[in-house]
Write a protein that holds these residues in place. Structure first.
Motif, short mmCIF file in Angstrom:
data_model
loop_
_atom_site.label_atom_id
_atom_site.label_comp_id
_atom_site.label_asym_id
_atom_site.label_seq_id
_atom_site.Cartn_x
_atom_site.Cartn_y
_atom_site.Cartn_z
N ILE A 340 88.28 -30.32 42.93
CA ILE A 340 88.53 -30.46 41.48
C ILE A 340 89.38 -31.71 41.21
O ILE A 340 89.08 -32.50 40.31
N THR A 341 90.43 -31.88 42.00
CA THR A 341 91.33 -33.01 41.78
C THR A 341 90.61 -34.34 41.97
O THR A 341 90.75 -35.26 41.14
N TRP A 342 89.83 -34.45 43.05
CA TRP A 342 89.11 -35.71 43.30
C TRP A 342 88.05 -35.97 42.23
O TRP A 342 87.80 -37.13 41.88
N SER A 343 87.45 -34.92 41.70
CA SER A 343 86.41 -35.15 40.69
C SER A 343 86.98 -35.70 39.39
O SER A 343 86.27 -36.36 38.62
N PHE A 344 88.26 -35.44 39.12
CA PHE A 344 88.91 -35.95 37.91
C PHE A 344 89.90 -37.08 38.20
O PHE A 344 90.58 -37.55 37.29
N ALA A 345 89.99 -37.50 39.45
CA ALA A 345 91.03 -38.46 39.84
C ALA A 345 90.68 -39.87 39.36
O ALA A 345 89.54 -40.32 39.43
N GLY A 346 91.71 -40.54 38.89
CA GLY A 346 91.60 -41.97 38.64
C GLY A 346 92.16 -42.71 39.84
O GLY A 346 91.73 -42.50 40.97
N LEU A 347 93.16 -43.54 39.60
CA LEU A 347 93.82 -44.23 40.71
C LEU A 347 94.66 -43.23 41.50
O LEU A 347 95.46 -42.49 40.93
N TRP A 348 94.50 -43.21 42.82
CA TRP A 348 95.22 -42.26 43.67
C TRP A 348 95.62 -42.96 44.96
O TRP A 348 94.85 -43.04 45.90
N ARG A 349 96.85 -43.46 44.97
CA ARG A 349 97.33 -44.18 46.14
C ARG A 349 97.93 -43.22 47.16
O ARG A 349 98.43 -42.17 46.81
N PHE A 350 97.89 -43.60 48.41
CA PHE A 350 98.58 -42.86 49.47
C PHE A 350 100.02 -43.33 49.52
O PHE A 350 100.28 -44.54 49.38
N PRO A 351 101.03 -42.47 49.65
CA PRO A 351 100.97 -41.05 49.95
C PRO A 351 101.23 -40.14 48.75
O PRO A 351 101.77 -39.05 48.92
N ASP A 352 100.87 -40.59 47.55
CA ASP A 352 101.11 -39.77 46.36
C ASP A 352 100.39 -38.42 46.48
O ASP A 352 99.22 -38.37 46.88
N ALA A 543 82.52 -38.74 43.96
CA ALA A 543 81.14 -38.26 43.83
C ALA A 543 80.96 -36.94 44.58
O ALA A 543 80.32 -36.00 44.08
N ILE A 544 81.53 -36.85 45.78
CA ILE A 544 81.45 -35.62 46.56
C ILE A 544 82.10 -34.47 45.79
O ILE A 544 81.57 -33.35 45.75
N GLY A 545 83.26 -34.74 45.19
CA GLY A 545 83.95 -33.70 44.43
C GLY A 545 83.10 -33.17 43.28
O GLY A 545 83.02 -31.97 43.06
#
Length: 579
Positions: A340-352, A543-545
């Motif tokens: 769910i999170t990845w399907s709605f994620a915008g910018l997502w840097r590590f290690p956030d 896309a997988i999400g």
């Protein structure tokens, strides 16, 4: 007495009306289950021994096996298939046994029972993607401890997913097979009077765990032996989960067989057929070895039981059971949360731990392309489930009217499509279709899906159907209703909740089918599962999400309807939808 005799005679008179169609349904069901398996097996054996008329090959030989054994990755692929199958089955069975022995009739156990339906409805591919998002070097687990505990400000260079030993593959299989075996074991416990046995054993001074292992486990395992065999056969030959979590160089044997089957070079189908027979032999040998292990374990268990040891140390396993049960549940639920999170994620840097922003960008981007796979998935699942439901109800009704009972042979036929590896006969079905000039498409995929949906629908509906109080039929017959009318106006309405639950199970099974759709569909039928697994090689998590979530939703919605509709229809008859 005269009135009772009249009622009985009326019931017999209506029961004697046996439509020809009803008589033929059990035979038709056997053909549906065994026909494609046997035909596909023949279509696999011929190419394996060098006979393939489509390529002008008519002389039998062993060249395909020589090519297979000469493939550099053969030994590693064989080892992966064996280790993943046996490892996943052993771990799943051990975890289920530990949970039941330590937690039966506790609040934790009640919670697990309530979570089983949503856990079972998650397709294997979606659960595998969710687990991958958790345990990957850039997954949620690493993010949760970075950089505070690890000091990592970038994903570590660790080979966690698709590791050469297949550990992530085993973990992915365990996460899905534990709920299945737990459900089968819970159903079996109702047939062996587990609570009564537990009380008696504990009154003799045994602790909960020792009492369960000595008095209940042997009888429960006898009931779930075939489901355990199914888990073993599936885990050794699974393709979609292996593509997502398993190693690639080389992959497990089943994945490599599918690659050869899908190759434009048709001569590789000979090697694929030889590999399919080797895969079948490996599964059969493992089943024989497992049966040998059962015999040895039974003898050792008998000695332990006769020794009278109370084994108080087993009580220390209860915290471990709670921990492992929690991990199994959280692995699926957090995996879904990750999708769910990845399907709605915008910018997502590590290690956030969470994305900097949430948006509908991914859904707007991939939403239009979801329409066709979603439509194909729903149509195929609905039709195959309907066919399986009609055959199941027909068989159970014929069993009731004719006074029959399914024997051991019937159970083996029912489980046949689940015990034989899909890669052992589906390539043969595809080869036969090519040889006979048959067209791949939706109808062929539906026909093959029925083979895999029917066993689950039958197993889900058989016990409630047989447990229905036959006195209602006697009363209906006394009022002049025939057997057909009793079925349509009494039995099925009263069994609405179990029928819908069985349909939901069948629908979810169809939604999760990957290899039958890929091979029999000839690449022309795109479903949510085939599209989601195809995305695994691309690595686009957004896309997988999206695809995995829609796939999970397609499998979960029927379960919600099966829970809600009986309550809506029978809102004034609570006993019709409550146990």
């Amino acid at each position: 007495m005269g009135r009772a005799e009249n009622i009985s005679a009326t019931g017999r008179k209506h029961t004697a009306r046996r439509p020809v169609v009803l008589r033929l349904l059990p035979l038709l069901t056997v053909l549906v289950l065994a026909g494609p398996v046997l035909a596909g097996f023949v279509g696999t054996v011929a190419p394996a021994f060098g006979i393939m008329p489509a390529l002008g090959l008519y002389e039998p030989g062993l060249n395909a096996f020589r090519d297979l054994f000469a493939w550099p990755g053969f030994n590693s692929a064989l080892r992966l298939s064996l280790s993943s199958g046996l490892g996943a089955t052993l771990l799943s069975l051990a975890l289920v046994t530990l949970i039941l022995a330590s937690l039966q009739d506790t609040k934790v156990f009640t919670l697990l029972r309530r979570l089983l339906s949503p856990l079972l409805s998650v397709p294997h591919a979606a659960a595998a993607f969710g687990l991958a998002f958790l345990i990957a070097p850039s997954g949620w687990i690493v993010r949760a401890v970075s950089p505070a505990l690890t000091g990592w400000d970038r994903p570590p260079d660790l080979l966690i997913l698709q590791d050469p030993m297949g550990l992530s593959l085993i973990a992915g299989l365990v996460v899905k097979e534990v709920p299945f075996l737990l459900l089968m074991a819970m159903a079996a416990m109702g047939q062996v009077q587990s609570r009564r046995s537990l009380v008696i054993a504990r009154s003799l001074g045994y602790g909960r765990e020792a009492a369960w292992l000595k008095a209940i486990f042997p009888r429960v395992y006898a009931q779930i032996r075939l489901p355990v065999y199914v888990v073993l056969a599936y885990s050794m030959s699974v393709v979609d989960v292996a593509v997502i979590l398993g190693p690639n160089t080389p992959p497990p044997l089943s994945v490599q067989i599918v690659r050869w089957t899908s190759d434009p070079d048709l001569t590789l189908r000979l090697r694929a057929a030889a590999g399919a027979l080797v895969q079948l032999g490996l599964v059969l040998a493992s089943l024989v070895a497992w049966r040998g292990g059962e015999i040895v374990t039974a003898k050792l268990g008998m000695r332990w039981t006769e020794s009278g040891q109370r084994a108080p140390a087993l009580r220390a396993l209860r915290p471990l059971a709670i921990l492992l049960a929690g991990i199994s549940v959280l692995a699926v639920l957090l995996g879904l949360a990750g999708l769910i999170t990845w399907s709605f994620a915008g910018l997502w840097r590590f290690p956030d731990l969470l994305p900097q922003e949430f948006s509908l960008r991914s859904w707007l981007r991939f939403g239009p392309t979801l329409a066709q796979p979603l439509q194909e998935t729903v149509v195929i699942a609905a039709v195959s489930t309907l066919i399986a439901l009609v055959l199941t109800i027909g068989c159970l009704e014929a069993e009731h009217r004719h006074g029959l009972r399914m024997g051991r042979g019937g159970f083996w036929i029912l489980y046949l499509p689940l015990l034989i590896p899909q890669v052992a006969f589906l390539p043969g079905v595809q080869t036969l279709m090519i040889s006979l000039g048959l067209t791949s498409g939706r109808a062929a995929v539906i026909a093959v899906h029925v083979v895999f949906v029917l066993p689950y629908v039958f197993l889900s509906l058989a016990d409630p159907f047989r447990a229905w109080d036959k006195r209602y039929a006697t009363i209906g017959g006394a009022l002049g209703a025939g057997a057909d009318r009793v079925l349509w106006t009494l039995r099925l309405p009263m069994l609405l909740a179990p029928v819908l639950t069985a349909a939901a199970v069948g629908f979810a099974v169809s939604v999760g089918q990957y290899l039958p759709t890929l091979l029999v569909g000839g690449g022309r039928v795109m479903t949510l599962t085939t599209e989601a697994v195809a995305l695994a090689s691309g690595g686009d998590r957004r896309a997988i999400g999206v695809y995995a979530l829609v796939q999970t939703g397609a499998a979960l919605v029927p379960f919600a309807l099966a829970l809600f509709l009986p309550r809506l229809i029978w809102f004034n008859r609570k006993a019709l939808y409550n146990d």
